[in-house]
Design a protein around this motif. Structure first.
Motif, PDB file in Angstrom:
ATOM      1  N   LEU A 225       1.955  33.985 -45.103  1.00  0.00           N
ATOM      2  CA  LEU A 225       2.213  35.227 -46.307  1.00  0.00           C
ATOM      3  C   LEU A 225       3.786  35.516 -46.295  1.00  0.00           C
ATOM      4  O   LEU A 225       4.196  35.296 -47.880  1.00  0.00           O
ATOM      5  N   ASN A 226       4.526  35.533 -45.349  1.00  0.00           N
ATOM      6  CA  ASN A 226       6.220  35.491 -45.678  1.00  0.00           C
ATOM      7  C   ASN A 226       6.457  33.744 -46.982  1.00  0.00           C
ATOM      8  O   ASN A 226       7.768  34.055 -46.503  1.00  0.00           O
ATOM      9  N   GLN A 227       6.163  32.371 -46.094  1.00  0.00           N
ATOM     10  CA  GLN A 227       6.049  31.514 -46.686  1.00  0.00           C
ATOM     11  C   GLN A 227       5.897  31.372 -48.239  1.00  0.00           C
ATOM     12  O   GLN A 227       6.734  31.014 -49.096  1.00  0.00           O
ATOM     13  N   PHE A 228       4.662  32.145 -48.821  1.00  0.00           N
ATOM     14  CA  PHE A 228       4.215  31.773 -50.148  1.00  0.00           C
ATOM     15  C   PHE A 228       5.234  32.896 -51.051  1.00  0.00           C
ATOM     16  O   PHE A 228       5.458  33.021 -51.657  1.00  0.00           O
ATOM     17  N   LYS A 229       5.416  34.066 -50.054  1.00  0.00           N
ATOM     18  CA  LYS A 229       6.663  34.985 -50.478  1.00  0.00           C
ATOM     19  C   LYS A 229       7.910  34.348 -50.922  1.00  0.00           C
ATOM     20  O   LYS A 229       8.320  35.438 -52.027  1.00  0.00           O
ATOM     21  N   GLU A 230       7.638  33.358 -51.126  1.00  0.00           N
ATOM     22  CA  GLU A 230       9.314  32.764 -51.040  1.00  0.00           C
ATOM     23  C   GLU A 230       9.123  32.484 -52.567  1.00  0.00           C
ATOM     24  O   GLU A 230      10.784  32.428 -53.437  1.00  0.00           O
TER      25      GLU A 230
END
Length: 417
Positions: A225-230
């Protein structure tokens, strides 16, 4: 599928696999024809059939688990990798052998009718079998590479699309598109980050994701989640659903559990900072100009057709410049390109290019083309464009051969008269 369906399928698969292994075995015997030791030959034959039996058993087990569980678990993907690698290699080898067998058949007929004392059916030539084996090694090597590295071989595809009626302020506007993450298939999150960084580095004006966030369950995307949130863009991040996002391909204990999973999938888009478009549109403004971005739920031939284009178009003027996000490219073929309201550009995914094919200068082939008229890249019908992304992730077959994972960069340009 009725109760007999899976049994019939597994039986047919067993006999076809047995036939393929038997045919390959004929070539294997030709390779060992010069061996003088009968004992060593016998051991080699036994070893061949032990390996063949193991492969057939493993694949039948994998298909059985898929039928029972209704989903393809990561562990089962390994068996599918073996199946596709071995079967493709076998078919190439057999096609080569078949050519020689046709020649042998012709020579057998000539010998028979000419009354020659030579054997009616000539023996297989070892050299031809060795050549066939060498040729079959090419797809075998390709599949091994595709499984180990090809699925992370991210490529940027750039397209400039010209429109005479593009609003002036959007001349040069760029869109980064990814599609088909299929989060449940990923295990190497560092490699995933490489793809995400590649998308970020394009510094596009807008980012879109065109469906299939997960294989089956909302929890699959949580580690990333946090990766694609970038991924951020000045004019926003927008997304739609794909056929896998509804949870239709897995067994649920209750309908309530399925509904809760679907609600969670939709929530995950928001957690990544993506505006999920559900048969609706948004207005993208730049300077004194604006365009309409539409997004529909999944609509596909042979798949869930839930999307409502008319609903997404409600309140949109026919003269507006419109971009549509629709997961399945068959939607464009069946409805969008002939719609009374002109959709200038449709962005889709879904096909993955079957994760297998050849794309070289002058050559573009994939089994996907026998199912989808437009399976990758740009298509045009009287000024209405479709772009089909080859997919970011992978599913079922845990690899990619020749059709690499894609980050798309689309540049909109004002066509000059």
């Amino acid at each position: 599928m009725n109760s007999l369906g899976p049994i019939i399928f597994l039986c047919v698969f067993f006999f076809i696999s047995l036939l393929l292994h038997w045919y390959v075995f004929q070539g294997f015997k030709a390779l060992l024809s010069d061996w003088e030791s009968i004992k060593l030959k016998t051991y080699a034959y036994y070893l061949y059939w032990i390996i063949a039996t193991g492969i057939i058993t493993a694949i039948i087990y994998a298909f059985s688990r898929i039928i029972i569980e209704g989903e393809i678990r990561p562990q089962i993907q390994y068996f599918l990798n073996v199946f596709l690698t071995v079967t493709t290699t076998q078919v190439v080898f057999i096609l080569f052998m078949l050519g020689e067998d046709m020649y042998r058949g012709v020579m057998a007929s000539v010998n028979y009718f000419s009354g020659e004392s030579a054997p009616y059916l000539p023996s297989r030539r070892k050299f031809i079998t060795q050549l066939g084996l060498a040729i079959a090694a090419v797809p075998f090597t390709g599949f091994i590479y595709g499984i180990l590295r090809g699925k992370y071989n991210f490529k940027v595809h750039r397209e400039v699309v010209y429109f005479p009626d593009l609003p002036n302020d959007f001349d040069g506007f760029t869109i980064v598109q990814i599609s088909d993450i299929h989060a449940g298939s990923f295990r190497d999150y560092q490699e995933v980050q490489r793809g995400i960084d590649l998308a970020k580095n394009q510094q596009a004006d807008m980012f879109v994701f065109t469906g299939d966030l997960v294989n089956h369950k909302a929890e699959e995307i949580e580690p990333m989640l946090n990766q694609f949130k970038e991924i951020n863009a000045p004019y926003g991040q927008y997304s739609i659903l794909g056929n896998h996002d509804y949870g239709d391909y897995v067994s649920w204990p209750t309908e309530a559990a399925k509904a809760a999973n679907f609600a969670k999938v939709k929530k995950q888009h928001a957690l990544m900072g993506y505006k999920l478009l559900l048969d609706e549109h948004v207005t993208i403004k730049k300077g004194d100009s604006e365009i309409k971005l539409l997004g529909v739920e999944n609509w596909g031939v042979g798949f869930k057709s839930k999307g409502d284009l008319s609903k997404a178009l409600k309140g949109v003027d026919d003269k507006d410049f419109k971009i549509l996000l629709s997961h399945d490219p068959s939607h464009w073929d069946q409805e969008v390109k002939s719609h009374t309201s002109k959709i200038h550009l449709t962005l889709s995914g879904h096909t993955h290019g079957m994760q297998f094919g050849i794309e070289l200068p002058g050559i573009k082939w994939s089994p996907a083309q026998y199912r989808y008229p437009n399976w990758a890249g740009l298509a045009n019908s009287m000024g209405r464009y479709l772009y089909v992304n080859r997919g970011f992730g992978f599913h079922a077959f845990s690899g990619r051969v020749g059709i690499w994972p894609e980050i798309t960069v689309l540049e909109l340009r004002k066509e000059r008269g």
